[in-house]
Design a protein around this motif. Structure first.
Motif, PDB file in Angstrom:
ATOM      1  N   ARG A  14       0.819  -1.225   0.000  1.00 12.05           N
ATOM      2  CA  ARG A  14       0.000   0.000   0.000  1.00 12.05           C
ATOM      3  C   ARG A  14       0.845   1.263   0.000  1.00 12.05           C
ATOM      4  NH1 ARG A  14      -1.815   0.738   6.277  1.00 12.05           N
ATOM      5  NH2 ARG A  14       0.126  -0.042   7.136  1.00 12.05           N
ATOM      6  N   GLY A  15       2.070   1.174   0.560  1.00 12.05           N
ATOM      7  CA  GLY A  15       2.953   2.328   0.488  1.00 12.05           C
ATOM      8  C   GLY A  15       2.495   3.515   1.309  1.00 12.05           C
ATOM      9  N   SER A  16       2.097   3.286   2.570  1.00  9.61           N
ATOM     10  CA  SER A  16       1.633   4.425   3.367  1.00  9.61           C
ATOM     11  C   SER A  16       2.762   5.396   3.665  1.00  9.61           C
ATOM     12  CB  SER A  16       0.964   3.951   4.659  1.00  9.61           C
ATOM     13  OG  SER A  16       1.895   3.442   5.578  1.00  9.61           O
ATOM     14  N   ASN A  17       3.974   4.895   3.849  1.00  9.46           N
ATOM     15  CA  ASN A  17       5.110   5.804   4.023  1.00  9.46           C
ATOM     16  C   ASN A  17       5.445   6.522   2.722  1.00  9.46           C
ATOM     17  OD1 ASN A  17       6.241   5.972   6.774  1.00  9.46           O
ATOM     18  ND2 ASN A  17       6.342   3.743   6.588  1.00  9.46           N
ATOM     19  N   MET A  18       5.262   5.843   1.596  1.00 11.48           N
ATOM     20  CA  MET A  18       5.400   6.501   0.300  1.00 11.48           C
ATOM     21  C   MET A  18       4.431   7.669   0.202  1.00 11.48           C
ATOM     22  SD  MET A  18       3.875   5.189  -3.309  1.00 11.48           S
ATOM     23  CE  MET A  18       2.283   5.546  -2.557  1.00 11.48           C
ATOM     24  N   ALA A  19       3.173   7.440   0.599  1.00  8.27           N
ATOM     25  CA  ALA A  19       2.166   8.495   0.535  1.00  8.27           C
ATOM     26  C   ALA A  19       2.555   9.679   1.413  1.00  8.27           C
ATOM     27  CB  ALA A  19       0.805   7.945   0.958  1.00  8.27           C
ATOM     28  N   ALA A  20       3.116   9.377   2.599  1.00 10.08           N
ATOM     29  CA  ALA A  20       3.550  10.461   3.486  1.00 10.08           C
ATOM     30  C   ALA A  20       4.655  11.282   2.848  1.00 10.08           C
ATOM     31  CB  ALA A  20       4.022   9.874   4.823  1.00 10.08           C
ATOM     32  N   LEU A  21       5.570  10.624   2.155  1.00 12.12           N
ATOM     33  CA  LEU A  21       6.650  11.343   1.471  1.00 12.12           C
ATOM     34  C   LEU A  21       6.115  12.166   0.310  1.00 12.12           C
ATOM     35  CD1 LEU A  21       9.379   8.550   1.447  1.00 12.12           C
ATOM     36  CD2 LEU A  21       9.389  10.630   2.837  1.00 12.12           C
ATOM     37  N   ILE A  22       5.191  11.596  -0.456  1.00  7.73           N
ATOM     38  CA  ILE A  22       4.602  12.325  -1.582  1.00  7.73           C
ATOM     39  C   ILE A  22       3.875  13.573  -1.091  1.00  7.73           C
ATOM     40  CG2 ILE A  22       2.779  12.216  -3.339  1.00  7.73           C
ATOM     41  CD1 ILE A  22       3.630   9.285  -3.838  1.00  7.73           C
ATOM     42  N   GLU A  23       3.114  13.430  -0.022  1.00  8.79           N
ATOM     43  CA  GLU A  23       2.378  14.575   0.525  1.00  8.79           C
ATOM     44  C   GLU A  23       3.339  15.639   1.039  1.00  8.79           C
ATOM     45  OE1 GLU A  23      -0.772  15.198   0.191  1.00  8.79           O
ATOM     46  OE2 GLU A  23      -1.173  13.271  -0.753  1.00  8.79           O
ATOM     47  N   LEU A 169       0.134  -1.664  18.565  1.00  8.39           N
ATOM     48  CA  LEU A 169       1.446  -1.028  18.647  1.00  8.39           C
ATOM     49  C   LEU A 169       1.913  -0.572  17.270  1.00  8.39           C
ATOM     50  CD1 LEU A 169       3.978  -0.195  20.185  1.00  8.39           C
ATOM     51  CD2 LEU A 169       4.800  -2.559  19.981  1.00  8.39           C
ATOM     52  N   ALA A 170       1.718  -1.439  16.270  1.00  8.59           N
ATOM     53  CA  ALA A 170       2.117  -1.089  14.901  1.00  8.59           C
ATOM     54  C   ALA A 170       1.384   0.155  14.421  1.00  8.59           C
ATOM     55  CB  ALA A 170       1.845  -2.257  13.957  1.00  8.59           C
ATOM     56  N   ALA A 171       0.104   0.270  14.768  1.00  7.36           N
ATOM     57  CA  ALA A 171      -0.679   1.427  14.322  1.00  7.36           C
ATOM     58  C   ALA A 171      -0.149   2.717  14.930  1.00  7.36           C
ATOM     59  CB  ALA A 171      -2.149   1.233  14.694  1.00  7.36           C
ATOM     60  N   ARG A 172       0.234   2.688  16.203  1.00  7.80           N
ATOM     61  CA  ARG A 172       0.760   3.892  16.836  1.00  7.80           C
ATOM     62  C   ARG A 172       2.153   4.231  16.313  1.00  7.80           C
ATOM     63  NH1 ARG A 172      -0.534   1.672  21.387  1.00  7.80           N
ATOM     64  NH2 ARG A 172       1.499   2.017  22.372  1.00  7.80           N
ATOM     65  N   ILE A 173       2.941   3.203  16.049  1.00  3.01           N
ATOM     66  CA  ILE A 173       4.272   3.449  15.474  1.00  3.01           C
ATOM     67  C   ILE A 173       4.135   4.052  14.084  1.00  3.01           C
ATOM     68  CG2 ILE A 173       6.367   2.341  14.601  1.00  3.01           C
ATOM     69  CD1 ILE A 173       6.114   0.317  16.896  1.00  3.01           C
ATOM     70  N   LEU A 174       3.152   3.580  13.316  1.00  2.00           N
ATOM     71  CA  LEU A 174       2.986   4.059  11.947  1.00  2.00           C
ATOM     72  C   LEU A 174       2.731   5.567  11.899  1.00  2.00           C
ATOM     73  CD1 LEU A 174       2.992   2.972   9.037  1.00  2.00           C
ATOM     74  CD2 LEU A 174       0.511   2.740   9.207  1.00  2.00           C
ATOM     75  N   VAL A 175       1.992   6.078  12.877  1.00  2.00           N
ATOM     76  CA  VAL A 175       1.761   7.530  12.948  1.00  2.00           C
ATOM     77  C   VAL A 175       3.097   8.265  13.021  1.00  2.00           C
ATOM     78  CG1 VAL A 175       0.801   9.386  14.369  1.00  2.00           C
ATOM     79  CG2 VAL A 175      -0.512   7.284  14.006  1.00  2.00           C
ATOM     80  N   GLU A 176       4.009   7.744  13.831  1.00  2.89           N
ATOM     81  CA  GLU A 176       5.323   8.372  13.966  1.00  2.89           C
ATOM     82  C   GLU A 176       6.183   8.165  12.721  1.00  2.89           C
ATOM     83  OE1 GLU A 176       6.192  10.475  16.328  1.00  2.89           O
ATOM     84  OE2 GLU A 176       4.163  10.184  17.096  1.00  2.89           O
ATOM     85  N   GLU A 177       6.025   7.005  12.078  1.00  2.00           N
ATOM     86  CA  GLU A 177       6.759   6.763  10.832  1.00  2.00           C
ATOM     87  C   GLU A 177       6.435   7.845   9.806  1.00  2.00           C
ATOM     88  OE1 GLU A 177       6.710   2.766   9.148  1.00  2.00           O
ATOM     89  OE2 GLU A 177       6.054   1.999  11.090  1.00  2.00           O
ATOM     90  N   HIS A 178       5.147   8.183   9.713  1.00  2.00           N
ATOM     91  CA  HIS A 178       4.710   9.150   8.706  1.00  2.00           C
ATOM     92  C   HIS A 178       5.222  10.556   8.982  1.00  2.00           C
ATOM     93  CE1 HIS A 178       1.107   6.357   7.572  1.00  2.00           C
ATOM     94  NE2 HIS A 178       2.264   5.904   7.152  1.00  2.00           N
ATOM     95  N   ARG A 179       5.663  10.807  10.217  1.00  2.00           N
ATOM     96  CA  ARG A 179       6.295  12.085  10.550  1.00  2.00           C
ATOM     97  C   ARG A 179       7.809  12.006  10.370  1.00  2.00           C
ATOM     98  NH1 ARG A 179       2.887  12.288  16.159  1.00  2.00           N
ATOM     99  NH2 ARG A 179       0.956  13.163  15.348  1.00  2.00           N
ATOM    100  N   ALA A 180       8.367  10.876  10.806  1.00  2.00           N
ATOM    101  CA  ALA A 180       9.818  10.740  10.834  1.00  2.00           C
ATOM    102  C   ALA A 180      10.437  10.647   9.440  1.00  2.00           C
ATOM    103  CB  ALA A 180      10.199   9.499  11.645  1.00  2.00           C
TER     104      ALA A 180
END
Length: 197
Positions: A14-23, A169-180
């Motif tokens: 799905r590339g959610s971190n990709m989407a965060a970078l694109i945004e 835990l993964a869901a909460r970490i993912l929020v931080e991934e999208h910032r980091a």
């Protein structure tokens, strides 16, 4: 105005971190531009997101290649075509050949959902829970030939709560991934961090 660094993203899903970078890269003052998205899975949902944002895509299945080196050569073609300065892995579930990893060392990043060097590889959230850790988090790091072993660029910490499962835990970490991840890429693109391995 300094020229923006050209960044390609590699995904498998799905590339959610990709989407965060694109945004993040849509901001006029962001120092990098996303110039292409590559997937080893032609049906990866993240490819649709990239296309909707007018970003070139390429996809070839690793199953069509006899060796890791042959598949990595296809990745190299795409990166060359896009004139990529840097590469960000965003859920790219392939291990590179040593030659490819060495050629791109200092220009390729990954994000991993643990506080490396703890809990490399798969299921790091469950590994952290099994070890009764009080916190976990995510690490943006340089990619080297050794899995999840490259030097850290930055980390974000997340407390482990009573009753946490690997999924919560993964869901909460993912929020931080999208910032980091966007923050780390910006630092790299501005020249504020550099590989010193």
């Amino acid at each position: 105005m300094t020229t923006k660094k050209r960044v390609a993203i590699l995904i498998s899903g799905r590339g959610s971190n990709m989407a965060a970078l694109i945004e993040a890269a849509k901001a006029p003052d962001y120092p990098a531009q996303i110039v292409g998205v590559f997937s080893n899975k032609p049906d990866a949902p993240g490819l649709d997101f990239a296309r909707k944002n007018n970003i070139p895509t390429a996809s070839v299945s690793h199953r069509d290649y006899a060796s890791r080196e042959a598949f990595d050569a296809e990745i190299e073609k795409a990166l060359t075509n896009w004139a990529a300065d840097f590469v960000c892995l965003a859920g790219f579930m392939r291990i590179f050949s040593t030659e490819f990893a060495q050629r791109w060392t200092g220009r390729i990043l990954n994000i991993h959902p643990s506080l490396l060097p703890k809990y490399k590889g798969l299921h790091p959230q469950q590994q952290a829970l099994n070890a009764h850790e009080s916190e976990s988090g995510c690490t943006v790091h340089w990619v080297t030939a050794e899995l999840d072993a490259g030097p850290t660029i930055l980390q974000r910490r997340v407390p482990i709560l009573s009753g946490d499962t690997a999924e919560t835990l993964a869901a909460r970490i993912l929020v931080e991934e999208h910032r980091a991840y966007p923050e780390a890429l910006a630092k790299l693109a501005r020249g504020e961090v550099a590989y010193a391995g």
